[in-house]
Structures are given as structure tokens and as C-alpha cells.
Design a protein around this motif. Structure first.
Motif, PDB file in Angstrom:
ATOM      1  N   GLY A  97       1.475  -2.767  11.599  1.00 30.25           N
ATOM      2  CA  GLY A  97       0.727  -3.872  12.180  1.00 30.25           C
ATOM      3  C   GLY A  97      -0.671  -3.470  12.594  1.00 30.25           C
ATOM      4  O   GLY A  97      -1.636  -4.206  12.367  1.00 30.25           O
ATOM      5  N   ALA A  98      -0.809  -2.286  13.193  1.00 31.15           N
ATOM      6  CA  ALA A  98      -2.129  -1.813  13.610  1.00 31.15           C
ATOM      7  C   ALA A  98      -3.026  -1.524  12.419  1.00 31.15           C
ATOM      8  O   ALA A  98      -4.254  -1.586  12.529  1.00 31.15           O
ATOM      9  CB  ALA A  98      -1.987  -0.564  14.474  1.00 31.15           C
ATOM     10  N   SER A  99      -2.429  -1.213  11.276  1.00 33.69           N
ATOM     11  CA  SER A  99      -3.206  -0.938  10.063  1.00 33.69           C
ATOM     12  C   SER A  99      -3.514  -2.201   9.275  1.00 33.69           C
ATOM     13  O   SER A  99      -4.142  -2.125   8.217  1.00 33.69           O
ATOM     14  CB  SER A  99      -2.442   0.050   9.170  1.00 33.69           C
ATOM     15  N   GLY A 100      -3.056  -3.349   9.764  1.00 32.62           N
ATOM     16  CA  GLY A 100      -3.325  -4.605   9.078  1.00 32.62           C
ATOM     17  C   GLY A 100      -2.335  -4.937   7.989  1.00 32.62           C
ATOM     18  O   GLY A 100      -2.528  -5.905   7.249  1.00 32.62           O
ATOM     19  N   ALA A 101      -1.267  -4.151   7.853  1.00 38.46           N
ATOM     20  CA  ALA A 101      -0.270  -4.408   6.818  1.00 38.46           C
ATOM     21  C   ALA A 101       0.768  -5.407   7.322  1.00 38.46           C
ATOM     22  O   ALA A 101       0.938  -5.610   8.526  1.00 38.46           O
ATOM     23  CB  ALA A 101       0.415  -3.107   6.404  1.00 38.46           C
ATOM     24  N   LYS A 102       1.462  -6.015   6.387  1.00 41.36           N
ATOM     25  CA  LYS A 102       2.514  -6.964   6.744  1.00 41.36           C
ATOM     26  C   LYS A 102       3.701  -6.215   7.341  1.00 41.36           C
ATOM     27  O   LYS A 102       4.112  -5.177   6.835  1.00 41.36           O
ATOM     28  CB  LYS A 102       2.962  -7.743   5.508  1.00 41.36           C
ATOM     29  N   ILE A 103       4.249  -6.753   8.422  1.00 43.14           N
ATOM     30  CA  ILE A 103       5.419  -6.151   9.057  1.00 43.14           C
ATOM     31  C   ILE A 103       6.672  -6.774   8.460  1.00 43.14           C
ATOM     32  O   ILE A 103       6.871  -7.986   8.540  1.00 43.14           O
ATOM     33  CB  ILE A 103       5.392  -6.346  10.580  1.00 43.14           C
ATOM     34  N   SER A 104       7.494  -5.947   7.862  1.00 37.97           N
ATOM     35  CA  SER A 104       8.742  -6.408   7.261  1.00 37.97           C
ATOM     36  C   SER A 104       9.912  -5.969   8.124  1.00 37.97           C
ATOM     37  O   SER A 104       9.831  -4.961   8.835  1.00 37.97           O
ATOM     38  CB  SER A 104       8.903  -5.834   5.848  1.00 37.97           C
ATOM     39  N   PRO A 105      11.022  -6.694   8.074  1.00 38.86           N
ATOM     40  CA  PRO A 105      12.200  -6.253   8.821  1.00 38.86           C
ATOM     41  C   PRO A 105      12.756  -4.975   8.219  1.00 38.86           C
ATOM     42  O   PRO A 105      12.525  -4.681   7.039  1.00 38.86           O
ATOM     43  CB  PRO A 105      13.179  -7.419   8.654  1.00 38.86           C
ATOM     44  N   PRO A 106      13.502  -4.205   8.998  1.00 35.08           N
ATOM     45  CA  PRO A 106      14.116  -3.007   8.428  1.00 35.08           C
ATOM     46  C   PRO A 106      15.286  -3.377   7.525  1.00 35.08           C
ATOM     47  O   PRO A 106      15.756  -4.523   7.531  1.00 35.08           O
ATOM     48  CB  PRO A 106      14.602  -2.246   9.670  1.00 35.08           C
TER      49      PRO A 106
ATOM     50  N   ALA B 190      -7.262   4.119  -0.142  1.00 32.56           N
ATOM     51  CA  ALA B 190      -8.016   3.616   1.010  1.00 32.56           C
ATOM     52  C   ALA B 190      -8.375   2.159   0.760  1.00 32.56           C
ATOM     53  O   ALA B 190      -8.837   1.804  -0.326  1.00 32.56           O
ATOM     54  CB  ALA B 190      -9.279   4.445   1.239  1.00 32.56           C
ATOM     55  N   THR B 191      -8.146   1.317   1.763  1.00 32.67           N
ATOM     56  CA  THR B 191      -8.448  -0.109   1.636  1.00 32.67           C
ATOM     57  C   THR B 191      -9.409  -0.520   2.743  1.00 32.67           C
ATOM     58  O   THR B 191      -9.445   0.092   3.817  1.00 32.67           O
ATOM     59  CB  THR B 191      -7.167  -0.953   1.723  1.00 32.67           C
ATOM     60  N   VAL B 192     -10.161  -1.585   2.482  1.00 35.90           N
ATOM     61  CA  VAL B 192     -11.170  -2.033   3.433  1.00 35.90           C
ATOM     62  C   VAL B 192     -11.046  -3.530   3.652  1.00 35.90           C
ATOM     63  O   VAL B 192     -10.738  -4.295   2.738  1.00 35.90           O
ATOM     64  CB  VAL B 192     -12.595  -1.691   2.935  1.00 35.90           C
TER      65      VAL B 192
ATOM     66  N   VAL C 134       0.820  -1.208   0.000  1.00 34.06           N
ATOM     67  CA  VAL C 134       0.000   0.000   0.000  1.00 34.06           C
ATOM     68  C   VAL C 134       0.857   1.262   0.000  1.00 34.06           C
ATOM     69  O   VAL C 134       0.530   2.244  -0.682  1.00 34.06           O
ATOM     70  CB  VAL C 134      -0.980  -0.016   1.198  1.00 34.06           C
ATOM     71  N   SER C 135       1.972   1.262   0.737  1.00 33.76           N
ATOM     72  CA  SER C 135       2.827   2.455   0.741  1.00 33.76           C
ATOM     73  C   SER C 135       3.479   2.661  -0.616  1.00 33.76           C
ATOM     74  O   SER C 135       3.555   3.788  -1.125  1.00 33.76           O
ATOM     75  CB  SER C 135       3.893   2.328   1.834  1.00 33.76           C
ATOM     76  N   ASP C 136       3.957   1.561  -1.209  1.00 25.84           N
ATOM     77  CA  ASP C 136       4.570   1.669  -2.533  1.00 25.84           C
ATOM     78  C   ASP C 136       3.537   2.011  -3.598  1.00 25.84           C
ATOM     79  O   ASP C 136       3.873   2.633  -4.610  1.00 25.84           O
ATOM     80  CB  ASP C 136       5.260   0.352  -2.902  1.00 25.84           C
ATOM     81  N   LEU C 137       2.279   1.608  -3.388  1.00 24.19           N
ATOM     82  CA  LEU C 137       1.250   1.842  -4.390  1.00 24.19           C
ATOM     83  C   LEU C 137       1.037   3.332  -4.620  1.00 24.19           C
ATOM     84  O   LEU C 137       0.848   3.773  -5.761  1.00 24.19           O
ATOM     85  CB  LEU C 137      -0.060   1.175  -3.955  1.00 24.19           C
ATOM     86  N   VAL C 138       1.073   4.116  -3.559  1.00 19.26           N
ATOM     87  CA  VAL C 138       0.921   5.567  -3.715  1.00 19.26           C
ATOM     88  C   VAL C 138       2.046   6.117  -4.583  1.00 19.26           C
ATOM     89  O   VAL C 138       1.823   6.935  -5.484  1.00 19.26           O
ATOM     90  CB  VAL C 138       0.903   6.254  -2.336  1.00 19.26           C
TER      91      VAL C 138
END
Length: 406
Positions: free
Chosen positions: A306-315, A104-106, A84-88
Motif C-alpha cells: 500500500g505504501a508503494s502504491g500497489a494494489k493490496i490483495s487478500p492473502p 522501477a516505476t514512476v 510489479v512483483s510478478d513482473l520481475v
């Protein structure tokens, strides 16, 4: 024999018909489909979504803005969850115009949005993130429909654009007041038990990894040199950490107001709180230490995702302030580490990225800046874990440090 001839004739008839069918074009990628649809309507609604209320309200608010507004409403899928971040960014690259881009995603009637304001070349002003952080009502907006949060994003972008004051949010767009959420006694007991496990499990691994990373001879990779790049200032990192801590809290506030949370969502909530608590511990515990403040930034950014439901990736191992480490690369005596795309390209060319630079004493009175991973991992959990790039137990190790354990 006659039956076989009839079957052969039928097969030939089918084969003769197939070439006459029109070839089906490949389905365009999602960013291409959205960008193409925006040529006719700058509010894109995915066909898979149910009817969405108040779209006219979104269009009216966008039309009244002094800048272009591009909105995409999508279902939350594995692709949109991870990208989602890259999509913008991809959408802006395809359109090539300044303006506000909102995706916006649902999922399960729960909406979340990612937005970015791109200004015309040379035009400066307040950042959209800073306006959102200063907007005290922003975290109280309902999330069961997209219009309230999108309309507010447009208003916030207008404030960032030309400094106009934010209008009040209509009462119907706000969640009813309720007592602030807290953790149950069971949650706290589980967290305490979990953080107490394996206090020394990674000590040997961290020391071994440090020795491997320090032993660079014969690896065929170029060595990072002291003097390459400049350390990021602590003040700048403090601002970034504070912004992400606030964004993570805002996302968790929205999640706590969500009704009927599934077990999976509850697990995501607990993990996000765990990371946010660790971020605050690092930020408050040693506010003038670059490693600690950077660790707070990394953990808060993960908590928000994580709170937004997105996948958590390592830094990114080399520089955790870069984009997430989505590309595993082999580096330094065949050690595999996660890296962002920019650092992965450098490693692929046989060059070690400058990485996050920190100050180290040199001689009696001097000092030099070096890549953080050249420091002793026994002295700092951020170095030992690569800010969570090498092992995903940074929140737990921070909690143990707070309790006085190493």
C-alpha cells in the motif's frame, strides 16, 4: 443512377486497396518487449516516460558489477501496480540468466523499485533483503529520480553476492534531515472512532463460517489430514515478519518525504500505517505464537504494498505465507475463498491444500498438527478472518483486541 455508380466505384477502389496494406502485428506483452530490448541494452526505458537523468550513471554502475544487471524503467499503470512483483519473476523466466533484476516505476515524479537477485546454481550468500535491512541509509535515498535507488540496489546486490562492504551514499542522493513524521490528533481520533465500530458485527459470521468449514461431509472435496505437511517454525516466521515490517516502514518513510501528496495517496498512507501498526501489535504482543507472527507478516506485506502504491490483495486463505490470493476458488460447501495460483490448482483438482499447519492438543498429553482453519474462530482473530482473506477488517480487530475489546 450515375451518382450511385460513382459511389460504388469509389467503394470498390477502397476495398481493392485494403488488402495491399501490410498486416499490423499484435503488440507483444510487456515482459516480452522488455526482454527483447535487453538483448541490446540492459537498461530499458519505456517510450512513455519523459527524459530520465543519470542513465549513464546507472549503466556505469551496472557495467562495474561482477554480475549481470537488468533494469526496466516504467510508468506506473494498473498493470505494473498490480503485477510489479510478478513482473520481475516473468522477466527472469524470459531471460533465463542469473543476475540482478530491477523494475522501477514512476507516478507523479515518485519512483519506487522492486528488485530480485538471482544467483548461479549452487552459489549461496546473504539475501538481498537482509542487506537492505542492514543498510541504515537505504530509507533516506531520494525518490524523485530513479538513479540513486537503482545504483544503491546494485551496490547492495554486490554486498549480498560476495560480502564486500557497502560504500557511503553521496549526499546528493539522500533526503535532507527532517523531524520524524507523526500522526495528527485528527488522524488518531478518526482511527479510534473507526476501530470502535462494529465490534461484534462479524462474530455471527465467523461462527457460521467455522461451522461450514468444519462440516466437510458431502462436499466432494478431500479432507486435510493431520500429519500432512509440517508446521512452519515460529523462528522462521519471525524473521519473515521482521523483514516485511522493516520494508513497510522504509516505504512509508519514503512516502512521508514525498511532497504534494494527493488525497488518494494520503488515504493509501493512512491504510498502510493502520496495517503496519496492527502488524507490530501482533509481533510484539505474542512473539512466540505462530498465528500471531504470521498475521504480522501478512499485514506488514500489505502495508508495504500500500505504501508503494500497489494494489493490496487478500492473502491466500489456505496458506497466508504463500503469494497473495488473486484467484477466487469455490471450496467446502460452495464457500468462495481467495487462493494463490498453486493452491487454486489443487482445489480445481478436488484436493484441499495442506495449508498453514499449526499444532493442536490431542488427548491428555499429545498434540497433532492441523490446518489452521480447523481451529475455533472464537479463540483467534486470524482464524476468524482467514488472516484477512475472508474479511478485510483484521487491522481493526487487532486494534480492538489491544484495547481490550473482542
Amino acid at each position: 443512377m450515375f451518382v450511385r455508380l460513382r459511389r460504388l466505384a469509389a467503394l470498390l477502389a477502397v476495398l481493392a486497396f485494403i488488402p495491399a496494406l501490410p498486416a499490423r502485428a499484435a503488440t507483444p506483452e510487456l515482459p516480452d518487449r522488455i526482454a527483447a530490448a535487453w538483448r541490446n541494452d540492459r537498461v530499458y526505458v519505456d517510450d512513455r516516460l519523459r527524459p530520465i537523468p543519470e542513465l549513464d550513471r546507472v549503466r556505469a554502475e551496472a557495467a562495474a558489477a561482477d554480475f549481470a544487471v537488468y533494469v526496466a524503467l516504467l510508468p506506473r499503470t494498473p498493470y505494473t501496480r498490480e503485477k510489479v512483483s510478478d513482473l520481475v519473476t516473468l522477466l527472469h523466466a524470459r531471460v533465463g540468466e542469473p543476475g540482478l533484476y530491477v523494475v522501477a516505476t514512476v507516478s507523479d515524479s515518485y519512483w519506487s523499485a522492486t528488485e530480485e537477485l538471482y544467483r548461479p546454481a549452487g552459489l549461496k550468500g546473504r539475501s538481498l533483503t537482509r542487506v537492505q535491512l542492514d543498510d541504515e541509509q537505504h530509507r533516506d535515498i531520494v525518490n524523485d529520480r530513479p538513479a540513486p535507488m537503482i545504483v544503491r540496489s546494485i551496490q547492495q546486490a554486490a554486498t549480498a553476492y560476495d560480502g564486500r562492504p557497502l560504500p557511503p551514499i553521496p549526499a546528493g542522493d539522500l533526503e535532507p534531515e527532517r523531524a520524524p513524521p507523526g500522526r495528527s490528533a485528527t488522524d488518531l481520533e478518526d482511527l479510534s472512532a473507526f476501530t470502535g465500530l462494529g465490534a461484534g458485527a462479524l462474530a455471527g459470521f465467523a461462527l457460521t463460517l467455522w461451522l461450514v468449514l468444519r462440516r466437510r461431509s458431502g462436499s466432494g472435496r478431500s479432507k486435510p489430514k493431520a500429519g500432512d505437511g509440517e508446521p512452519m517454525t515460529v523462528g522462521r516466521m519471525q524473521v519473515r515478519a521482521d523483514e516485511w515490517i522493516e520494508r513497510a516502514q522504509r516505504s512509508l518513510d519514503r512516502l512521508d518525504k514525498r511532497r504534494g501528496k494527493s488525497v488518494k495517496v494520503m488515504d493509501q498512507r493512512e491504510d498502510a500505517y493502520r496495517r503496519l501498526d496492527a502488524a507490530r501489535t501482533l509481533r510484539d504482543g505474542d512473539p512466540d505464537d505462530l498465528l500471531s507472527v504470521t498475521g504480522a507478516f501478512v499485514l506488514a506485506r500489505q502495508a508495504e504494498r500500500g505504501a508503494s502504491g500497489a494494489k493490496i490483495s487478500p492473502p491466500c486463505f489456505f496458506d497466508p505465507t504463500h503469494r497473495s490470493g488473486t484467484m477466487p476458488v469455490t471450496w467446502a460447501d460452495d464457500v468462495e475463498v481467495p487462493a494463490c495460483q498453486a493452491c487454486a490448482r489443487l482445489v480445481g483438482k478436488g484436493t484441499t491444500p495442506n495449508g498453514l499447519q499449526v499444532w493442536r492438543r490431542s488427548g491428555l498429553l499429545g498434540r497433532e498438527h492441523v490446518p489452521y482453519w480447523t481451529l475455533d474462530p472464537e479463540d483467534n482473530v486470524m482464524v476468524a478472518t482467514g488472516f484477512g482473506a475472508l474479511s478485510d477488517d483484521l487491522p481493526d480487530r487487532v486494534a480492538r483486541l489491544q484495547d481490550g475489546a473482542r
